[in-house]
Scaffold this motif. Structure first.
Motif, PDB file in Angstrom:
ATOM      1  N   ALA A  65      93.844 -13.475 -16.900  1.00 40.59           N
ATOM      2  CA  ALA A  65      93.477 -12.627 -15.764  1.00 40.59           C
ATOM      3  C   ALA A  65      94.070 -11.229 -15.890  1.00 40.59           C
ATOM      4  O   ALA A  65      93.562 -10.273 -15.295  1.00 40.59           O
ATOM      5  N   ARG A  90      90.522  -9.050 -11.298  1.00 42.34           N
ATOM      6  CA  ARG A  90      90.459 -10.183 -10.376  1.00 42.34           C
ATOM      7  C   ARG A  90      91.558 -10.080  -9.303  1.00 42.34           C
ATOM      8  O   ARG A  90      92.367 -10.987  -9.116  1.00 42.34           O
ATOM      9  N   SER A 130      95.492 -10.579 -10.893  1.00 38.23           N
ATOM     10  CA  SER A 130      95.290  -9.893 -12.170  1.00 38.23           C
ATOM     11  C   SER A 130      96.218  -8.694 -12.313  1.00 38.23           C
ATOM     12  O   SER A 130      96.777  -8.451 -13.381  1.00 38.23           O
ATOM     13  N   LYS A 167      99.744  -9.925 -13.115  1.00 36.70           N
ATOM     14  CA  LYS A 167      99.825 -10.436 -14.477  1.00 36.70           C
ATOM     15  C   LYS A 167      99.655  -9.314 -15.504  1.00 36.70           C
ATOM     16  O   LYS A 167     100.231  -9.377 -16.604  1.00 36.70           O
TER      17      LYS A 167
END
Length: 257
Positions: A146, A151, A155, A158
């Motif tokens: 992700a 997203r 996302s 991350k």
């Protein structure tokens, strides 16, 4: 000088289930002692007892909520203890939010960001002090594919962890510390169940087993790779994400069960 596996300790957050539990199992199987961190004290104790019995290693537990200052401080203190060095840190604890950013309560979003970014940063900083002094250490940050996709705030968090890990590996590898962002795709764990997400939104071919994610992540970290993307299918997906329009690579929308 690097410690032998029999005297090396690994600390794993989010260690009671899924990818975190599998990291603990595989590291224990390799002969490392483990420190297991999660919120559920009973599950931690059960997991620690099983690892000690099965692999003849020592397993400590720290019951801590890593979205709270006190919980983070308890783990920082363990990482900073010079009498009990931690040579491997696995930042795995994570959570997901089912709804869109505008629909979520902002307090939920702040806890989400704290766990994925703030906590991982604090624990990495604490672990690095001893690792750099010893000129030896390993850090694995569990990110996600992700990170390469648009997203929402998951996302975004991350992506921060991915970028941070790339930089840290580049900067600290010369001092003996290897840092790797492990970026799995959809993986069979409790993660999506806790979110209340319908797992049927993703086709069967997209789902991975935690055993493979961890096995490849540990091997890539051993080799000094900054990024580990398990399986060829997800490697190809991340390449496509760099060249295709965002709307084509955003992935399936989440929906409740």
């Amino acid at each position: 000088m690097t410690s032998t596996p029999q005297t090396t300790t690994a600390l794993i957050t989010g260690a009671t289930a899924g990818i975190g539990a599998e990291f603990a199992r595989q590291l224990a199987e390799q002969g490392h002692n483990v420190v297991l961190v999660a919120r559920d004290a009973a599950r931690l104790q059960a997991g620690a007892a099983e690892l000690e019995k099965r692999y003849s290693i020592r397993a400590e537990v720290i019951a801590a909520d890593l979205t709270e200052d006190d919980g983070v401080a308890a783990v920082v203190a363990r990482l900073a203890d010079p009498a009990r060095p931690v040579e491997i840190l696995v930042n795995n604890a994570g959570t997901g939010l089912l709804h869109s950013f505008a629909e979520n309560d902002i307090a939920e979003e702040k806890r989400h960001l704290r766990l994925h970014v703030g906590t991982a940063m604090e624990l990495t900083h604490a672990a690095l002090q001893g690792m750099l002094a010893r000129r030896s250490g390993r850090i694995i940050n569990v990110a996600s594919v992700a990170a390469f996709l648009p997203r929402g705030t998951y996302s975004a968090a991350k992506a921060w962890l991915l970028s941070f890990s790339r930089w840290a590996n580049l900067d600290y590898a010369r001092q003996g510390v290897r840092v790797t962002a492990v970026c799995p795709g959809f993986t069979h764990t409790e993660f999506h169940d806790r979110m209340g997400m319908d797992k049927a939104v993703a086709p069967r071919w997209m789902w991975l087993q935690a055993e493979r994610v961890v096995r490849e992540g540990l091997a890539d970290n051993e080799r000094g790779k900054a990024v580990s993307i398990p399986t060829r299918r997800y490697k190809l997906l991340t390449v496509a994400a760099r060249i295709l329009p965002a709307r084509l690579v955003a992935g399936p929308p989440r929906r409740t069960k």
